[in-house]
Scaffold this motif. Sequence first.
Motif, PDB file in Angstrom:
ATOM      1  N   UNK A  49      73.352  29.999-108.404  1.00 58.77           N
ATOM      2  CA  UNK A  49      72.984  31.129-109.250  1.00 58.77           C
ATOM      3  C   UNK A  49      72.727  32.337-108.357  1.00 58.77           C
ATOM      4  N   UNK A  50      73.372  33.468-108.684  1.00 57.56           N
ATOM      5  CA  UNK A  50      73.215  34.677-107.877  1.00 57.56           C
ATOM      6  C   UNK A  50      72.940  35.869-108.795  1.00 57.56           C
ATOM      7  N   UNK A  51      71.903  36.641-108.450  1.00 60.41           N
ATOM      8  CA  UNK A  51      71.522  37.833-109.199  1.00 60.41           C
ATOM      9  C   UNK A  51      71.615  39.046-108.286  1.00 60.41           C
ATOM     10  N   UNK A  52      72.273  40.092-108.758  1.00 61.43           N
ATOM     11  CA  UNK A  52      72.341  41.326-107.981  1.00 61.43           C
ATOM     12  C   UNK A  52      70.967  42.008-108.001  1.00 61.43           C
ATOM     13  N   UNK A  53      70.390  42.152-106.817  1.00 64.85           N
ATOM     14  CA  UNK A  53      69.106  42.840-106.662  1.00 64.85           C
ATOM     15  C   UNK A  53      69.180  43.700-105.414  1.00 64.85           C
ATOM     16  N   UNK A  54      69.052  44.994-105.578  1.00 62.59           N
ATOM     17  CA  UNK A  54      69.050  45.947-104.466  1.00 62.59           C
ATOM     18  C   UNK A  54      70.257  45.786-103.535  1.00 62.59           C
ATOM     19  N   UNK A 108      78.663  37.720-115.507  1.00 65.73           N
ATOM     20  CA  UNK A 108      78.400  38.768-116.484  1.00 65.73           C
ATOM     21  C   UNK A 108      77.335  39.704-115.949  1.00 65.73           C
ATOM     22  N   UNK A 109      76.650  40.364-116.850  1.00 63.11           N
ATOM     23  CA  UNK A 109      75.554  41.249-116.456  1.00 63.11           C
ATOM     24  C   UNK A 109      74.234  40.616-116.879  1.00 63.11           C
ATOM     25  N   UNK A 110      73.150  41.196-116.366  1.00 57.00           N
ATOM     26  CA  UNK A 110      71.836  40.702-116.785  1.00 57.00           C
ATOM     27  C   UNK A 110      70.860  41.853-116.910  1.00 57.00           C
TER      28      UNK A 110
END
Length: 197
Positions: A49-54, A108-110
């Motif tokens: 799981x990967x979330x775009x942060x900064x 997708x987006x979050x």
Amino acid sequence: MGQDRLEEYRDRRSSTSPEPAGSSGPAGSGRPPVFVVQRHDASSLHFDLRLEIEGVLVSWAVPKGPSVDPSDKRLARRTEDHPLDYTDFEGRIDEGYGAGTVVVWDTGTYENLTEEDGRPRAAKDALDAGHLKVRLHGDKLSGAFALTHTRMGGDDGAWMLVKVDDEGADRRRRPTSTQNESVLSGRTNEDLEADPS
């Protein structure tokens, strides 16, 4: 800051790895941040799981994969940050760290739903504090999920991933075992094993 956050990612990979060398992106691009879940068949099958942060993809390895059943608590082990161009990476890593096959299982987006005292909390601050709540807008995953840093047994990398009981919850559906194909290419990890190209 973003460049430094990718140093561990680059140090772990050989120069012949098909994975993107990557660089960090801008911290605020004006578009919704992205997420990706990659099905990674390496020494053991797991989901990343990967979330775009900064400007980078903050990453967790989820051995059993995300569940859409709110009663399931899934261990999520924090791993090194990845570059943004890893979002659509699929391929076969022949040797070294992470050797195996990778497909984009969902993307997708979050939205960051994290609050503190009733006010929105920035994703990076929430991450540092050890609790992050996000709403995913993917093909296989939708609705809110909570990530909580547990430090189980003194393990600083241990987090817990839980589905929030909302419209995206489903106690019967088992997407990680019934939907193995990539949402980008339609391929499975097994397809990549059969076709090393």
